[in-house]
Design a protein around this motif. Structure first.
Motif, mmCIF file in Angstrom:
data_model
loop_
_atom_site.group_PDB
_atom_site.id
_atom_site.type_symbol
_atom_site.label_atom_id
_atom_site.label_comp_id
_atom_site.label_asym_id
_atom_site.label_seq_id
_atom_site.Cartn_x
_atom_site.Cartn_y
_atom_site.Cartn_z
ATOM 1 N N ARG A 125 0.770 -1.028 -0.013
ATOM 2 C CA ARG A 125 0.014 0.024 -0.054
ATOM 3 C C ARG A 125 0.839 1.054 -0.113
ATOM 4 O O ARG A 125 2.045 0.958 0.352
ATOM 5 C CB ARG A 125 -0.899 0.003 1.138
ATOM 6 C CG ARG A 125 -1.879 -0.939 1.139
ATOM 7 C CD ARG A 125 -2.615 -0.997 2.532
ATOM 8 N NE ARG A 125 -1.544 -1.320 3.626
ATOM 9 C CZ ARG A 125 -1.325 -0.792 4.945
ATOM 10 N NH1 ARG A 125 -2.313 0.049 5.162
ATOM 11 N NH2 ARG A 125 -0.493 -1.096 5.708
ATOM 12 N N LEU A 126 0.310 2.349 -0.565
ATOM 13 C CA LEU A 126 1.125 3.678 -0.180
ATOM 14 C C LEU A 126 1.029 4.020 1.123
ATOM 15 O O LEU A 126 -0.265 4.151 1.629
ATOM 16 C CB LEU A 126 0.233 4.630 -1.292
ATOM 17 C CG LEU A 126 0.906 4.841 -2.681
ATOM 18 C CD1 LEU A 126 0.093 5.601 -3.324
ATOM 19 C CD2 LEU A 126 2.350 5.055 -2.804
ATOM 20 N N ASP B 258 9.988 3.464 -1.572
ATOM 21 C CA ASP B 258 9.932 4.022 -0.189
ATOM 22 C C ASP B 258 9.963 2.741 0.741
ATOM 23 O O ASP B 258 9.609 3.345 2.043
ATOM 24 C CB ASP B 258 8.479 4.505 -0.107
ATOM 25 C CG ASP B 258 8.104 5.798 -1.177
ATOM 26 O OD1 ASP B 258 9.175 6.495 -1.043
ATOM 27 O OD2 ASP B 258 7.239 5.943 -1.506
ATOM 28 N N ARG C 37 -0.037 3.752 -10.561
ATOM 29 C CA ARG C 37 -0.506 2.674 -9.883
ATOM 30 C C ARG C 37 -1.879 3.012 -9.530
ATOM 31 O O ARG C 37 -2.543 3.322 -8.488
ATOM 32 C CB ARG C 37 0.210 3.090 -8.283
ATOM 33 C CG ARG C 37 1.486 2.525 -8.231
ATOM 34 C CD ARG C 37 2.366 3.043 -6.993
ATOM 35 N NE ARG C 37 1.814 2.344 -6.014
ATOM 36 C CZ ARG C 37 2.588 2.050 -4.765
ATOM 37 N NH1 ARG C 37 3.908 2.401 -4.739
ATOM 38 N NH2 ARG C 37 2.154 1.394 -3.819
ATOM 39 N N THR D 298 -4.726 2.652 -6.616
ATOM 40 C CA THR D 298 -4.362 2.750 -4.924
ATOM 41 C C THR D 298 -4.814 4.465 -4.894
ATOM 42 O O THR D 298 -5.196 5.169 -5.559
ATOM 43 C CB THR D 298 -2.708 2.855 -5.257
ATOM 44 O OG1 THR D 298 -2.453 3.579 -6.040
ATOM 45 C CG2 THR D 298 -2.309 1.312 -5.447
ATOM 46 N N ARG E 277 -1.522 9.332 -2.151
ATOM 47 C CA ARG E 277 -0.726 9.622 -1.019
ATOM 48 C C ARG E 277 -1.376 10.279 0.281
ATOM 49 O O ARG E 277 -1.906 11.420 -0.264
ATOM 50 C CB ARG E 277 0.447 10.246 -1.415
ATOM 51 C CG ARG E 277 1.716 9.889 -0.693
ATOM 52 C CD ARG E 277 2.970 10.298 -1.356
ATOM 53 N NE ARG E 277 3.539 9.382 -2.599
ATOM 54 C CZ ARG E 277 4.267 8.275 -2.350
ATOM 55 N NH1 ARG E 277 4.483 8.451 -0.969
ATOM 56 N NH2 ARG E 277 4.596 7.696 -3.064
#
Ligand code: PLP
Length: 234
Positions: A156-157, A195, A225, A228, A231
């Motif tokens: 996941r972000l 990340d 992406r 998703t 952010r």
């Protein structure tokens, strides 16, 4: 590479246990040549179309497909890529098996693949649900023209890398469970991106797929992406 090595040391692993796939989507061919000169020898792309010219320009390195593969592009994909990391359905596995059997390029060799798992049950994300994979795995492992190297997931972000750790732990535990009694399932775990790759290595990743940490931020239009959530905070 230093950051991968340091994460390996923290986890008591050898740094030869982790393969770096440099994800080069949206990066032009000229820069990729420099990356290869600098020592990167495995590149990852997420679209067949974008990869076509790049693979033609750098035919001697290993290319991995890391993004969702539409079935009508599967034939093209096995001509371009050495490894398909994003097998996300039983139907796609069957199709790749048939195409590999019929391909002169692959004649006599099995196509290396990873099975993508949607560990977090993210509704917008591709991949097998863990229980569906448990049901369908024996069918996939019976396909004679595929070499199932292991499992892959897209985390996941998250805001902090640490928050990604539970996803990686779950993929590793799922793989351990599924491998019991199934030696044909490879021990590979493709997990970790720019990340969060260090956390992924600490949790047993054998393949990290790193784009932005190597090449810099991608242009916003090329970001895909899909599905998703944005952010946090931006
Ligand atoms: C883009 C992408 C990566 C690399 O992401 P970064 O955040 O740039 O490291 C890894 N895996 C997949 C499936 C991707 O689409």
């Amino acid at each position: 590479m230093e950051r991968i090595s340091a994460a390996c040391r923290r986890a008591g692993r050898g740094d030869d246990e982790v393969t770096l796939v440099a994800v080069s989507k949206s990066v032009p061919l000229a820069r990729l040549r420099l990356a290869v000169e600098a020592g990167l020898h495995i590149l990852g792309e997420n679209r067949v179309q974008e990869a076509t010219a790049k693979v033609a320009g750098l035919p001697d390195i290993e290319w991995h497909l890391v993004g969702h593969l539409q079935s009508n592009k599967a034939g093209r994909a096995i001509e371009l890529f050495s490894v398909i990391q994003s097998v996300d359905s039983l139907a796609l596995a069957h199709r790749l098996d048939r195409l590999t059997a019929a391909s002169t390029a692959w004649h006599g060799r099995r196509l290396p693949v990873y099975l993508e798992v949607n560990v977090d049950a993210d509704p917008g994300k591709a991949g097998f649900a863990p229980d569906a994979l448990a049901r369908e795995l024996d069918d996939i492992l019976a396909l004679r023209n595929l070499e199932v190297r292991g499992l892959m997931t897209v985390g996941r972000l998250v805001e902090r890398a640490e928050e990604a750790r539970p996803t990686f732990v779950r993929l590793r535990q799922l793989a351990d469970r599924l491998r019991a009694g199934r030696p044909e399932l490879g021990a590979g775990l493709s997990m970790g991106m720019s990340d969060d790759f260090e956390v992924a290595v600490e949790e047993g990743s054998t393949v990290v797929r790193v784009g932005r940490a190597i090449f810099g931020e991608r242009p916003v239009v090329a970001e895909s992406r899909s599905g998703t959530s944005p952010r946090p905070g931006g």
